[in-house]
Scaffold this active site. Structure first.
Site, PDB file in Angstrom:
ATOM      1  N   GLY A 114       3.220   4.674   8.794  1.00  0.00           N
ATOM      2  CA  GLY A 114       4.032   4.202   9.915  1.00  0.00           C
ATOM      3  C   GLY A 114       5.112   3.235   9.472  1.00  0.00           C
ATOM      4  CG  ASP A 115       6.053  -0.314   6.127  1.00  0.00           C
ATOM      5  OD1 ASP A 115       6.830  -1.023   6.791  1.00  0.00           O
ATOM      6  OD2 ASP A 115       6.024  -0.316   4.877  1.00  0.00           O
TER       7      ASP A 115
END
Length: 151
Positions: free
Chosen positions: A38-39
């Protein structure tokens, strides 16, 4: 099924941008692993957003990006988005917020870091689960809210 989702399936990209599907269903991926992907997904979205702006000097891009991707900024984004999340998304956020990562960066307090991890985990879940339209919607809202708060 949306036309975009069908196109992704035809291209072998169901669930992501590249032909490497997750090894297990998104709900079975550990929260820290969801935050990991997600980062990266969020970082690409922010960089693409910034490239769409007028000022493309590298130093300016970096400073602006930090305003969106720092733990403090991500914590604020999550706070602003929480009321728009489904029950399932709130559950993912809770799991990711409570996950033990083993470290806290120098520039964030523990609470901000956990909330940032939760936001990244949510984005990772949506990405791995192939919910790219919802992912774009939430990232777009987050970017818009941060831009609006800086005015």
């Amino acid at each position: 099924m949306s036309g975009e989702h069908m196109n992704l399936e035809r291209e072998g990209l169901d669930g992501g941008w590249f032909p490497y599907p997750p090894s297990k269903p998104a709900r079975m991926i550990p929260p820290i692993a969801l935050a990991y992907i997600g980062d990266a997904v969020y970082e690409v979205a922010v960089r693409q957003y910034l490239l769409a702006q007028a000022n493309l000097r590298p130093n300016h891009l970096h400073r602006r990006a930090t305003g969106f991707v720092s733990a403090k900024a991500q914590s604020r984004i999550l706070q602003m988005l929480e009321q728009n999340l489904t029950e399932e998304e709130q559950d993912i956020v809770r799991q990711c917020r409570n996950a033990k990562s083993g470290s806290v960066p120098k520039n964030a307090d523990v609470l901000e870091y956990r909330h940032a991890t939760a936001l990244e985990g949510l984005f990772g879940f949506l990405y791995c689960d192939g919910r790219l339209e919802r992912l774009r919607e939430l990232i777009g809202k987050g970017i818009a809210l941060m831009d609006e708060s800086k005015k």
